[in-house]
Design a protein around this motif. Structure first.
Motif, PDB file in Angstrom:
ATOM      1  N   MET A 102       0.581  -1.215  -0.080  1.00 43.23           N
ATOM      2  CA  MET A 102       0.359   0.362  -0.068  1.00 43.23           C
ATOM      3  C   MET A 102       0.584   1.437   0.449  1.00 43.23           C
ATOM      4  O   MET A 102       0.476   2.452  -0.854  1.00 43.23           O
ATOM      5  N   ARG A 103       1.895   1.079   0.423  1.00 39.36           N
ATOM      6  CA  ARG A 103       2.990   2.180   0.345  1.00 39.36           C
ATOM      7  C   ARG A 103       3.740   2.762  -0.909  1.00 39.36           C
ATOM      8  O   ARG A 103       3.935   3.251  -1.399  1.00 39.36           O
ATOM      9  N   HIS A 104       3.375   1.841  -2.199  1.00 39.39           N
ATOM     10  CA  HIS A 104       3.958   1.043  -3.404  1.00 39.39           C
ATOM     11  C   HIS A 104       2.871   0.885  -4.545  1.00 39.39           C
ATOM     12  O   HIS A 104       2.417   0.100  -4.881  1.00 39.39           O
ATOM     13  N   PRO A 105       1.422   1.846  -4.085  1.00 41.04           N
ATOM     14  CA  PRO A 105       0.666   1.243  -5.199  1.00 41.04           C
ATOM     15  C   PRO A 105       0.611   1.360  -6.251  1.00 41.04           C
ATOM     16  O   PRO A 105       1.140   2.406  -7.568  1.00 41.04           O
ATOM     17  N   GLY A 106       0.494   0.458  -7.325  1.00 37.03           N
ATOM     18  CA  GLY A 106       0.583   0.442  -8.900  1.00 37.03           C
ATOM     19  C   GLY A 106       2.155   0.031  -8.802  1.00 37.03           C
ATOM     20  O   GLY A 106       2.096   0.057 -10.022  1.00 37.03           O
ATOM     21  N   GLN A 107       2.423  -0.166  -7.782  1.00 35.10           N
ATOM     22  CA  GLN A 107       4.561  -0.068  -8.743  1.00 35.10           C
ATOM     23  C   GLN A 107       4.492  -1.646  -8.236  1.00 35.10           C
ATOM     24  O   GLN A 107       4.365  -2.084  -7.100  1.00 35.10           O
ATOM     25  N   VAL A 108       5.092  -2.000  -9.205  1.00 34.65           N
ATOM     26  CA  VAL A 108       5.647  -3.965  -9.867  1.00 34.65           C
ATOM     27  C   VAL A 108       6.590  -4.423  -8.131  1.00 34.65           C
ATOM     28  O   VAL A 108       7.835  -3.304  -8.343  1.00 34.65           O
ATOM     29  N   MET A 109       6.608  -4.895  -7.181  1.00 32.55           N
ATOM     30  CA  MET A 109       7.598  -5.305  -6.119  1.00 32.55           C
ATOM     31  C   MET A 109       7.958  -6.277  -6.184  1.00 32.55           C
ATOM     32  O   MET A 109       7.413  -7.122  -6.629  1.00 32.55           O
ATOM     33  N   THR A 110       9.413  -6.535  -6.411  1.00 35.01           N
ATOM     34  CA  THR A 110      10.001  -7.972  -6.492  1.00 35.01           C
ATOM     35  C   THR A 110       9.990  -8.419  -5.635  1.00 35.01           C
ATOM     36  O   THR A 110       9.986  -8.518  -4.240  1.00 35.01           O
ATOM     37  N   ARG A 111      10.457  -9.828  -5.253  1.00 38.28           N
ATOM     38  CA  ARG A 111      10.338 -10.711  -4.826  1.00 38.28           C
ATOM     39  C   ARG A 111      11.568 -10.272  -3.348  1.00 38.28           C
ATOM     40  O   ARG A 111      11.268 -10.578  -2.556  1.00 38.28           O
ATOM     41  N   GLU A 112      12.351 -10.232  -3.835  1.00 39.06           N
ATOM     42  CA  GLU A 112      13.897  -9.917  -2.922  1.00 39.06           C
ATOM     43  C   GLU A 112      13.032  -8.204  -2.536  1.00 39.06           C
ATOM     44  O   GLU A 112      13.167  -8.527  -0.676  1.00 39.06           O
ATOM     45  N   GLN A 113      12.804  -7.399  -2.803  1.00 33.50           N
ATOM     46  CA  GLN A 113      12.473  -6.321  -1.862  1.00 33.50           C
ATOM     47  C   GLN A 113      11.219  -6.816  -0.781  1.00 33.50           C
ATOM     48  O   GLN A 113      11.439  -6.089   0.278  1.00 33.50           O
ATOM     49  N   LEU A 114      10.447  -7.656  -1.352  1.00 36.92           N
ATOM     50  CA  LEU A 114       9.580  -7.633  -0.506  1.00 36.92           C
ATOM     51  C   LEU A 114       9.827  -8.523   1.009  1.00 36.92           C
ATOM     52  O   LEU A 114       9.507  -8.443   1.857  1.00 36.92           O
ATOM     53  N   LEU A 115      10.666  -9.750   0.669  1.00 37.59           N
ATOM     54  CA  LEU A 115      11.553 -10.404   1.955  1.00 37.59           C
ATOM     55  C   LEU A 115      12.102  -9.292   2.545  1.00 37.59           C
ATOM     56  O   LEU A 115      11.997  -9.643   3.342  1.00 37.59           O
ATOM     57  N   ASP A 116      12.730  -8.750   1.612  1.00 34.78           N
ATOM     58  CA  ASP A 116      13.897  -7.334   2.314  1.00 34.78           C
ATOM     59  C   ASP A 116      12.797  -6.824   3.033  1.00 34.78           C
ATOM     60  O   ASP A 116      13.700  -6.750   5.069  1.00 34.78           O
ATOM     61  N   ARG A 117      11.736  -6.600   2.607  1.00 37.99           N
ATOM     62  CA  ARG A 117      11.307  -5.144   3.821  1.00 37.99           C
ATOM     63  C   ARG A 117      10.379  -5.914   4.778  1.00 37.99           C
ATOM     64  O   ARG A 117      10.228  -5.218   6.352  1.00 37.99           O
ATOM     65  N   VAL A 118       9.875  -7.415   4.853  1.00 37.52           N
ATOM     66  CA  VAL A 118       9.083  -8.378   5.865  1.00 37.52           C
ATOM     67  C   VAL A 118       9.464  -8.782   6.400  1.00 37.52           C
ATOM     68  O   VAL A 118       9.124  -8.524   7.523  1.00 37.52           O
ATOM     69  N   TRP A 119      10.403  -9.292   5.844  1.00 37.54           N
ATOM     70  CA  TRP A 119      11.031 -10.941   6.562  1.00 37.54           C
ATOM     71  C   TRP A 119      12.032 -10.218   7.429  1.00 37.54           C
ATOM     72  O   TRP A 119      13.534 -10.912   8.279  1.00 37.54           O
ATOM     73  N   GLY A 120      13.035  -9.102   6.899  1.00 37.36           N
ATOM     74  CA  GLY A 120      13.767  -8.361   7.115  1.00 37.36           C
ATOM     75  C   GLY A 120      15.242  -9.567   5.858  1.00 37.36           C
ATOM     76  O   GLY A 120      14.697  -9.935   5.188  1.00 37.36           O
TER      77      GLY A 120
END
Ligand code: CA
Length: 222
Positions: A166-184
């Protein structure tokens, strides 16, 4: 241009307000009962709500509490025919920004509307506590999530994942970015945990909410 929702069931007052506000450059819409008013606040993006306390279907104070409880942060001015101090106090405690007692002079109401819009716009620079994309509302303070009128409980990781989207609506988030931000950084890069959690979110928020961008990652539909 500012959009004002008039929640008022008495046609004479609603049209008096509508005419006056339009003459002063506002865009307006009218809701004639409490349920309609709540739906319109969440679906139509108004800048301010004029809320008659005596609406059909639900008491105005209940509407007020539900709106605030569900993350609606627009300024709300109560219109009350009841010259009753208890209503005013309850209204202000329930999250209203101001009130006007009927009968009122239009100029007085207009001054209050302008003041509330100005104050709200100034305050909006403070750290936001509510993120809203389409029908999804995420309240960072209460950690509650709502889709339309339905409240959904999300465990911590799912909540954080949704927050990142929701902080990046409409923007493609890579698996790496998501892993990094959510799981550290404490994760196995080959893990499919992101896909699993996106699956959880889709199940709860609707399949169409998060789009797969092939071989790249995911995107929140706006
Ligand atoms: Ca009424």
């Amino acid at each position: 241009m500012n959009r004002i929702l008039i929640a008022e069931d008495e046609p004479r007052i609603a049209s008096f307000l509508e005419k006056g506000l339009r003459a002063h450059g506002f865009t307006t819409a009218i809701a004639t009962n409490a349920v309609e008013a709540m739906d319109m606040v969440f679906s139509d993006g108004f800048d301010l709500l004029l809320l008659d306390l005596g609406l059909p279907l639900k008491d105005g104070l209940t509407v007020l509490e539900e709106l605030r409880g569900q993350g609606a942060d627009l300024p709300i001015i109560i219109l009350t025919a009841r010259d009753n101090i208890n209503d005013k106090v309850a209204g202000l405690e329930g999250g209203a920004d101001d009130y006007v007692t009927k009968p009122f002079r239009f100029e007085e109401l207009l001054a209050r509307i302008r003041l509330r819009l100005r104050t709200h716009q100034t305050n909006s620079v403070r750290p936001e506590t509510v993120l809203k994309i389409g029908r999804i509302v995420l309240n960072l303070r209460t950690r509650k999530v709502r889709v339309g009128q339905i409240e959904i409980d999300l465990p911590a990781r799912e909540f954080t994942l949704l927050e990142v989207f929701m902080r990046h609506p409409g923007q493609v988030m890579t698996r790496e970015q998501l892993l990094d931000r959510v799981w550290g950084y404490d994760y196995d890069p080959g893990s499919n945990i992101v896909d699993v959690y996106v699956g959880y979110l889709r199940k709860k928020l609707g399949n169409e909410t998060i789009e797969t961008v092939r071989s790249v990652g995911y995107r929140l539909r706006t």
